[in-house]
Design an enzyme around this catalytic site. Structure first.
Site, PDB file in Angstrom:
ATOM      1  N   ASN A   8      10.454  -2.318  -8.623  1.00  0.00           N
ATOM      2  CA  ASN A   8       8.938  -2.747  -9.098  1.00  0.00           C
ATOM      3  C   ASN A   8       8.752  -2.463 -10.544  1.00  0.00           C
ATOM      4  O   ASN A   8       7.456  -2.205 -10.825  1.00  0.00           O
ATOM      5  CB  ASN A   8       7.957  -2.007  -8.077  1.00  0.00           C
ATOM      6  CG  ASN A   8       8.259  -0.671  -8.063  1.00  0.00           C
ATOM      7  OD1 ASN A   8       9.177  -0.119  -8.571  1.00  0.00           O
ATOM      8  ND2 ASN A   8       7.308   0.222  -7.559  1.00  0.00           N
ATOM      9  N   CYS A   9       9.666  -2.067 -11.177  1.00  0.00           N
ATOM     10  CA  CYS A   9       9.571  -2.084 -12.823  1.00  0.00           C
ATOM     11  C   CYS A   9       9.462  -3.096 -13.520  1.00  0.00           C
ATOM     12  O   CYS A   9      10.324  -4.070 -13.451  1.00  0.00           O
ATOM     13  CB  CYS A   9      10.891  -0.851 -13.056  1.00  0.00           C
ATOM     14  SG  CYS A   9      10.830  -0.688 -15.022  1.00  0.00           S
ATOM     15  N   ASP A  10       8.349  -3.309 -14.359  1.00  0.00           N
ATOM     16  CA  ASP A  10       8.174  -4.531 -14.828  1.00  0.00           C
ATOM     17  C   ASP A  10       9.403  -4.610 -16.157  1.00  0.00           C
ATOM     18  O   ASP A  10      10.047  -5.819 -16.281  1.00  0.00           O
ATOM     19  CB  ASP A  10       6.872  -4.635 -15.876  1.00  0.00           C
ATOM     20  CG  ASP A  10       5.601  -4.924 -14.662  1.00  0.00           C
ATOM     21  OD1 ASP A  10       6.207  -5.308 -13.709  1.00  0.00           O
ATOM     22  OD2 ASP A  10       4.735  -4.381 -15.088  1.00  0.00           O
ATOM     23  N   ARG A  13      12.513  -5.826 -14.241  1.00  0.00           N
ATOM     24  CA  ARG A  13      12.367  -7.291 -14.031  1.00  0.00           C
ATOM     25  C   ARG A  13      12.350  -8.229 -15.242  1.00  0.00           C
ATOM     26  O   ARG A  13      13.375  -9.375 -15.304  1.00  0.00           O
ATOM     27  CB  ARG A  13      11.107  -7.737 -13.320  1.00  0.00           C
ATOM     28  CG  ARG A  13      11.106  -7.067 -11.937  1.00  0.00           C
ATOM     29  CD  ARG A  13       9.828  -7.517 -11.081  1.00  0.00           C
ATOM     30  NE  ARG A  13       8.452  -7.049 -11.763  1.00  0.00           N
ATOM     31  CZ  ARG A  13       7.718  -6.347 -10.861  1.00  0.00           C
ATOM     32  NH1 ARG A  13       7.948  -6.104  -9.983  1.00  0.00           N
ATOM     33  NH2 ARG A  13       6.631  -5.990 -11.567  1.00  0.00           N
TER      34      ARG A  13
END
Length: 108
Positions: A8-10, A13
Site C-alpha cells: 500500500n506504499c505509493d 507502487r
C-alpha cells in the site's frame, strides 16, 4: 530484480510501475505480509546502516524513546513497516528509496 516494500506504499507502487515500463522483470516482496528473512535484513543493514530506518513514519513516531534507541535489527523484526522503502535488489546491487539518483540509475 526484487523490490522490497509495502503493497500500500505509493512510492513502492510508482517504482514498480516505472521499472516494469522500463522493461525490468520485477518481483515484489511485501515485507509486512510476506516477511523478510533475517539474512536479508542483515544485508540491508550492512549496506545502508541506520538509513534503512524510516524515521519520518507514523510507526516511528508511535515508538517510545526507549524503543527508538534500540537495535535496528530488533526494531525491523518487530515493525517491518519501519523499513525505508523501497529497497531494490538488482542482481545483488542494492538501492534504497526512489529518489532521482535511483531512478536515473535503474531507468536509463
Amino acid at each position: 530484480m526484487q523490490v522490497y516494500g509495502l503493497k500500500n506504499c505509493d512510492t513502492c507502487r510508482k517504482a514498480m510501475k516505472s521499472l516494469a515500463a522500463a522493461g525490468h522483470e520485477v518481483t515484489f516482496v511485501d515485507v509486512r505480509a510476506d516477511g523478510l528473512p533475517e539474512a536479508e535484513v542483515q544485508r540491508f543493514l550492512t549496506e545502508f546502516g541506520d538509513d534503512l530506518l524510516n524515521r519520518r513514519s507514523t510507526t516511528w513516531r508511535g515508538l517510545s524513546e526507549e524503543e527508538r534507541a534500540g537495535d535496528p535489527l530488533t526494531l525491523l523484526r518487530a515493525h517491518p513497516a519501519l523499513m525505508k522503502r523501497p529497497v531494490i535488489d538488482q542482481g545483488g546491487q542494492l538501492w534504497l528509496g526512489w529518489g532521482k539518483d535511483v531512478q536515473a540509475a535503474l531507468l536509463s
